[in-house]
Design a protein around this motif. Structure first.
Motif, PDB file in Angstrom:
ATOM      1  N   GLN A  64       0.822  -1.206   0.000  1.00 38.66           N
ATOM      2  CA  GLN A  64       0.000   0.000   0.000  1.00 38.66           C
ATOM      3  C   GLN A  64       0.861   1.263   0.000  1.00 38.66           C
ATOM      4  N   ARG A  65       1.928   1.259   0.796  1.00 37.82           N
ATOM      5  CA  ARG A  65       2.824   2.415   0.845  1.00 37.82           C
ATOM      6  C   ARG A  65       3.527   2.614  -0.489  1.00 37.82           C
ATOM      7  N   HIS A  66       3.976   1.518  -1.119  1.00 38.02           N
ATOM      8  CA  HIS A  66       4.630   1.626  -2.429  1.00 38.02           C
ATOM      9  C   HIS A  66       3.670   2.215  -3.458  1.00 38.02           C
ATOM     10  N   ILE A  67       2.416   1.772  -3.447  1.00 39.70           N
ATOM     11  CA  ILE A  67       1.422   2.287  -4.406  1.00 39.70           C
ATOM     12  C   ILE A  67       1.184   3.776  -4.172  1.00 39.70           C
ATOM     13  N   THR A  68       0.983   4.145  -2.905  1.00 38.16           N
ATOM     14  CA  THR A  68       0.725   5.549  -2.573  1.00 38.16           C
ATOM     15  C   THR A  68       1.906   6.427  -2.964  1.00 38.16           C
ATOM     16  N   ASP A  69       3.112   5.977  -2.640  1.00 34.02           N
ATOM     17  CA  ASP A  69       4.310   6.750  -2.971  1.00 34.02           C
ATOM     18  C   ASP A  69       4.488   6.877  -4.485  1.00 34.02           C
ATOM     19  N   SER A  70       4.245   5.800  -5.193  1.00 40.10           N
ATOM     20  CA  SER A  70       4.406   5.828  -6.652  1.00 40.10           C
ATOM     21  C   SER A  70       3.392   6.760  -7.300  1.00 40.10           C
ATOM     22  N   CYS A  71       2.169   6.756  -6.798  1.00 40.16           N
ATOM     23  CA  CYS A  71       1.152   7.683  -7.335  1.00 40.16           C
ATOM     24  C   CYS A  71       1.553   9.128  -7.064  1.00 40.16           C
ATOM     25  N   ALA A  72       2.105   9.379  -5.896  1.00 37.74           N
ATOM     26  CA  ALA A  72       2.519  10.743  -5.537  1.00 37.74           C
ATOM     27  C   ALA A  72       3.670  11.222  -6.411  1.00 37.74           C
ATOM     28  N   ASN A  73       4.437  10.283  -6.973  1.00 37.21           N
ATOM     29  CA  ASN A  73       5.582  10.659  -7.802  1.00 37.21           C
ATOM     30  C   ASN A  73       5.235  10.912  -9.268  1.00 37.21           C
ATOM     31  N   VAL A  74       3.970  10.722  -9.646  1.00 41.41           N
ATOM     32  CA  VAL A  74       3.550  11.033 -11.018  1.00 41.41           C
ATOM     33  C   VAL A  74       3.455  12.552 -11.123  1.00 41.41           C
ATOM     34  N   THR A  75       4.225  13.110 -12.041  1.00 44.89           N
ATOM     35  CA  THR A  75       4.276  14.571 -12.155  1.00 44.89           C
ATOM     36  C   THR A  75       3.430  15.063 -13.334  1.00 44.89           C
ATOM     37  N   PRO A  76       3.047  16.316 -13.312  1.00 42.16           N
ATOM     38  CA  PRO A  76       2.345  16.884 -14.462  1.00 42.16           C
ATOM     39  C   PRO A  76       3.180  16.776 -15.739  1.00 42.16           C
ATOM     40  N   ALA A  77       4.484  16.900 -15.630  1.00 40.44           N
ATOM     41  CA  ALA A  77       5.346  16.791 -16.813  1.00 40.44           C
ATOM     42  C   ALA A  77       5.258  15.391 -17.434  1.00 40.44           C
ATOM     43  N   MET A  78       5.185  14.366 -16.591  1.00 43.06           N
ATOM     44  CA  MET A  78       5.038  12.998 -17.107  1.00 43.06           C
ATOM     45  C   MET A  78       3.719  12.854 -17.868  1.00 43.06           C
ATOM     46  N   LEU A  79       2.658  13.378 -17.286  1.00 44.41           N
ATOM     47  CA  LEU A  79       1.344  13.285 -17.924  1.00 44.41           C
ATOM     48  C   LEU A  79       1.311  14.077 -19.232  1.00 44.41           C
ATOM     49  N   TYR A  80       1.992  15.198 -19.260  1.00 43.96           N
ATOM     50  CA  TYR A  80       2.075  16.013 -20.464  1.00 43.96           C
ATOM     51  C   TYR A  80       2.771  15.236 -21.589  1.00 43.96           C
ATOM     52  N   ARG A  81       3.860  14.536 -21.239  1.00 42.39           N
ATOM     53  CA  ARG A  81       4.577  13.736 -22.244  1.00 42.39           C
ATOM     54  C   ARG A  81       3.701  12.605 -22.775  1.00 42.39           C
ATOM     55  N   VAL A  82       2.943  11.966 -21.886  1.00 40.87           N
ATOM     56  CA  VAL A  82       2.029  10.903 -22.327  1.00 40.87           C
ATOM     57  C   VAL A  82       0.999  11.476 -23.293  1.00 40.87           C
ATOM     58  N   HIS A  83       0.448  12.619 -22.941  1.00 39.24           N
ATOM     59  CA  HIS A  83      -0.542  13.274 -23.801  1.00 39.24           C
ATOM     60  C   HIS A  83       0.052  13.577 -25.176  1.00 39.24           C
ATOM     61  N   ASN A  84       1.248  14.126 -25.205  1.00 40.58           N
ATOM     62  CA  ASN A  84       1.898  14.442 -26.482  1.00 40.58           C
ATOM     63  C   ASN A  84       2.168  13.193 -27.308  1.00 40.58           C
ATOM     64  N   GLU A  85       2.572  12.118 -26.661  1.00 39.21           N
ATOM     65  CA  GLU A  85       2.832  10.864 -27.365  1.00 39.21           C
ATOM     66  C   GLU A  85       1.547  10.317 -27.996  1.00 39.21           C
ATOM     67  N   VAL A  86       0.459  10.389 -27.272  1.00 39.71           N
ATOM     68  CA  VAL A  86      -0.821   9.918 -27.808  1.00 39.71           C
ATOM     69  C   VAL A  86      -1.237  10.772 -29.001  1.00 39.71           C
ATOM     70  N   GLN A  87      -1.100  12.078 -28.882  1.00 42.75           N
ATOM     71  CA  GLN A  87      -1.447  12.978 -29.989  1.00 42.75           C
ATOM     72  C   GLN A  87      -0.610  12.646 -31.223  1.00 42.75           C
ATOM     73  N   ALA A  88       0.679  12.383 -31.043  1.00 43.07           N
ATOM     74  CA  ALA A  88       1.550  12.041 -32.181  1.00 43.07           C
ATOM     75  C   ALA A  88       1.105  10.738 -32.816  1.00 43.07           C
ATOM     76  N   ARG A  89       0.708   9.755 -32.017  1.00 39.89           N
ATOM     77  CA  ARG A  89       0.256   8.480 -32.571  1.00 39.89           C
ATOM     78  C   ARG A  89      -1.058   8.640 -33.332  1.00 39.89           C
ATOM     79  N   ILE A  90      -1.932   9.481 -32.814  1.00 36.35           N
ATOM     80  CA  ILE A  90      -3.212   9.715 -33.494  1.00 36.35           C
ATOM     81  C   ILE A  90      -2.975  10.383 -34.855  1.00 36.35           C
TER      82      ILE A  90
END
Length: 92
Positions: A64-90
């Motif tokens: 549970q602690r590993h999951i919580t810590d890992s979720c807390a480490n997801v940054t807006p920059a990471m999500l932005y890169r995922v979004h850009n990658e999806v847009q490029a694939r589309i």
């Protein structure tokens, strides 16, 4: 993933959605690489699995602690890169 419906739940769905129900036989197999998964789903689950199980947690509390810590480490920059990658694939 298999979802089983009781007769009561099945009847409730029929009453609510009528002919819009796709499956009438009580279960639906969900393909493991379903295109219905969003980019966040496939990014987040893969990322979390890699982070959480980098060192196998010995107890449920550690898991549970590993999951919580890992979720807390997801940054807006990471999500932005995922979004850009999806847009490029589309666009391809």
């Amino acid at each position: 993933m298999t979802v089983r419906l009781s007769t009561k739940h099945h009847q409730c769905l029929v009453e609510e959605f009528r002919e819009q129900i796709i499956v009438y036989d009580g279960f639906q197999e969900w393909p493991p690489r379903s295109s219905n998964l969003t980019p966040m789903d496939f990014f987040l689950w893969g990322y979390l699995k890699k982070q959480v199980y980098a060192t196998p947690p010995p107890t449920l509390q550690d898991l549970q602690r590993h999951i919580t810590d890992s979720c807390a480490n997801v940054t807006p920059a990471m999500l932005y890169r995922v979004h850009n990658e999806v847009q490029a694939r589309i666009q391809m």
